[in-house]
Design an enzyme around this catalytic site. Structure first.
Site, PDB file in Angstrom:
ATOM      1  N   HIS A  69     -29.916 -34.461  94.713  1.00 10.51           N
ATOM      2  CA  HIS A  69     -28.678 -35.134  94.319  1.00 10.51           C
ATOM      3  C   HIS A  69     -28.238 -34.799  92.903  1.00 10.51           C
ATOM      4  CE1 HIS A  69     -30.742 -37.758  97.335  1.00 10.51           C
ATOM      5  NE2 HIS A  69     -29.590 -37.517  97.919  1.00 10.51           N
TER       6      HIS A  69
ATOM      7  N   SER B 195     -26.258 -40.256 101.332  1.00 11.68           N
ATOM      8  CA  SER B 195     -26.936 -40.558 100.069  1.00 11.68           C
ATOM      9  C   SER B 195     -26.175 -40.060  98.842  1.00 11.68           C
ATOM     10  CB  SER B 195     -28.344 -39.966 100.069  1.00 11.68           C
ATOM     11  OG  SER B 195     -28.289 -38.560 100.127  1.00 11.68           O
TER      12      SER B 195
ATOM     13  N   ASP C 236     -32.198 -35.345  90.928  1.00  6.68           N
ATOM     14  CA  ASP C 236     -33.444 -35.191  91.679  1.00  6.68           C
ATOM     15  C   ASP C 236     -33.323 -33.939  92.557  1.00  6.68           C
ATOM     16  OD1 ASP C 236     -32.060 -35.876  93.996  1.00  6.68           O
ATOM     17  OD2 ASP C 236     -32.909 -37.885  94.164  1.00  6.68           O
TER      18      ASP C 236
END
Ligand SMILES: *[C@@H]1O[C@H](CO)[C@@H](O)[C@H](O)[C@H]1NC(C)=O
Ligand SMILES: *[C@@H]1O[C@H](CO)[C@@H](O)[C@H](O)[C@H]1NC(C)=O
Ligand SMILES: *[C@@H]1O[C@H](CO)[C@@H](O)[C@H](O)[C@H]1NC(C)=O
Ligand SMILES: *[C@@H]1O[C@H](CO)[C@@H](O)[C@H](O)[C@H]1NC(C)=O
Length: 388
Positions: free
Chosen positions: A356, A58, A353
């Site tokens: 990340h 991710s 977030d």
């Protein structure tokens, strides 16, 4: 192409996401560091590479999970709030490290391999195969739903992208010649810990001690990188792990959390350091063993810690608080669709977030890989590699 899934656990996960209890953190702290800012640098440098292929999780995912059945996707607002292409599935307000790096090398933002529009001459620049929640092993991230593990990402290259490239090259260049002038960027392994070994339901700890698990992952990684070499790729940028203990989620979820003095979780950071050391040794070994290949090791951990340590110098006001999210450090309730938990000025935040980094951090970090100092780029940086 195969996609692994375990659908029953998904409902469970989604419930967990809303719980404010830190003991659940180990279960759902998926998706490691990711993110980036709006990639605004215009492509003015002539491309030093024909194509770039990105493998990862991710941290680099450009939206490959969008049409999969998984909790690990970010194709909703406010993700992409500052991105030139809007909301795409990136876990970031802007571009990922991969977006910034491919822009720096002159290729612009690479297409997501699993996007149906990724075809034709567009693939001649390469593609991004990164998939959220995935890892080197097939079962990594199974609690999140479908995803493309490293072997499936490689299959995406050989089954989808390379045949499409072959149809479009058109100037007599063979695929092998083309790949010899391409760059592979791989940042894999974080989730093999975060969404696998460290998850209470994982069976890996019954098979391997932690050092044995490291070696197992490295064996798998070597086999996978050799597959790329055997296709004709000569230039590789291999990243170590980020300081996984420094995500807002990890810090806010720690039983030792202190509001006045938030601290990175040292146990997880030690795992990242130890595994990264093995990745570096692997790179050294591959450079010796594979004729004509150049493998670069990127000490992402140290680069990230330097930005954390010198956050004010880089213009950050918020180091451990996420921009998008709510609760302690904005990291107890995740960055969800239609929830108005977004900070007004994203450039002040290191983290977009709870898991990340922000676009601002990704831009800084990508530049470090491209032209950064040699202690953190072994044995040279990307700019130097591409001149070879
Ligand atoms: C993942 O599964 C595929 C298909 O079954 C298999 O070929 C591959 O070796 C597996 N990879 C790993 C790392 O176990
Ligand atoms: C919390 O602090 C105690 C005492 O310093 C330490 O033993 C423990 O490992 C810490 N726990 C975590 C998750 O960092
Ligand atoms: C970051 O700061 C800590 C504490 O001051 C120091 O021990 C460490 O060496 C620094 N690391 C980097 C990479 O700057
Ligand atoms: C946002 O934050 C950055 C970095 O601190 C600063 O340079 C910029 O002026 C801020 N923008 C606004 C609109 O406040």
């Amino acid at each position: 192409m195969y996609i692994l899934s375990e659908r029953s656990s998904l409902r469970h996960l989604v419930c967990v996401v809303f719980m404010e209890t830190s003991s659940w953190f180990l279960l759902f702290s998926f998706l490691v560091f990711i993110g980036d800012v709006a990639v605004s640098t215009s492509v003015s440098v002539p491309s030093q590479v024909r194509a770039m292929f990105v493998f990862g999780d991710s941290l680099l995912d450009p939206g490959n999970n969008n049409n999969l059945f998984t909790a690990a996707k970010a194709n909703y607002y406010p993700h992409g709030i500052d991105f030139s292409q809007g909301t795409t599935g990136r876990f970031c307000n802007g571009g990922t490290i991969a977006d910034h790096l491919s822009t720096l090398v002159g290729l612009g933002i690479l297409p997501a391999f699993n996007n149906p529009n990724t075809k034709g001459t567009n693939v001649l620049r390469g593609a991004n195969f990164a998939s959220s929640a995935s890892g080197l092993l097939n079962d990594t991230g199974v609690n999140y739903g479908d995803r493309f593990p490293m072997d499936a990402q490689l299959e995406g290259l050989t089954e989808k992208i390379l045949p499409e490239m072959a149809r479009n090259i058109g100037d007599g260049t063979t695929m092998e010649e083309y790949l010899a002038k391409s760059l592979v960027y791989s940042n894999m392994g974080s989730n093999d810990f975060i969404t696998n070994y460290l998850v209470l339901t994982s069976y890996e700890p019954t098979l391997y001690t932690l050092p044995e698990y490291h070696n197992h992952l490295i064996d798998v990684y070597i086999r996978q990188l050799k597959e790329l070499y055997n296709l004709g790729v000569k230039k590789f940028l291999i990243s170590g792990l980020a300081p996984l203990g420094c995500t807002p989620s990890r810090i806010a979820g720690s039983p030792n959390y202190s509001e006045s003095n938030p601290k990175c979780a040292d146990d997880i950071n030690q795992i990242a350091i130890q595994f990264s050391a093995k990745v570096k040794t692997m790179v050294h070994k591959l450079n010796k063993e594979l004729v004509g290949a150049y493998f670069l090791y990127w000490d992402l951990y140290t680069d990230m810690i330097e930005v954390l340590n010198r956050s004010a110098y880089y213009g950050f006001k918020h180091v451990y608080t996420a921009c998008c999210g709510a609760g302690r450090l904005n990291s107890i309730i995740l960055c969800l669709p239609n929830v108005p938990f977004v900070c007004p000025n994203r450039s002040e935040y290191m983290f977009w977030d709870p898991f990340h980094p922000s676009d601002a951090v990704n831009a800084i970090i990508a530049k470090k890989a491209y032209s950064g100092k040699l202690q953190n780029m072994y044995p040279m940086n990307v700019q130097q590699l591409l001149q070879l």
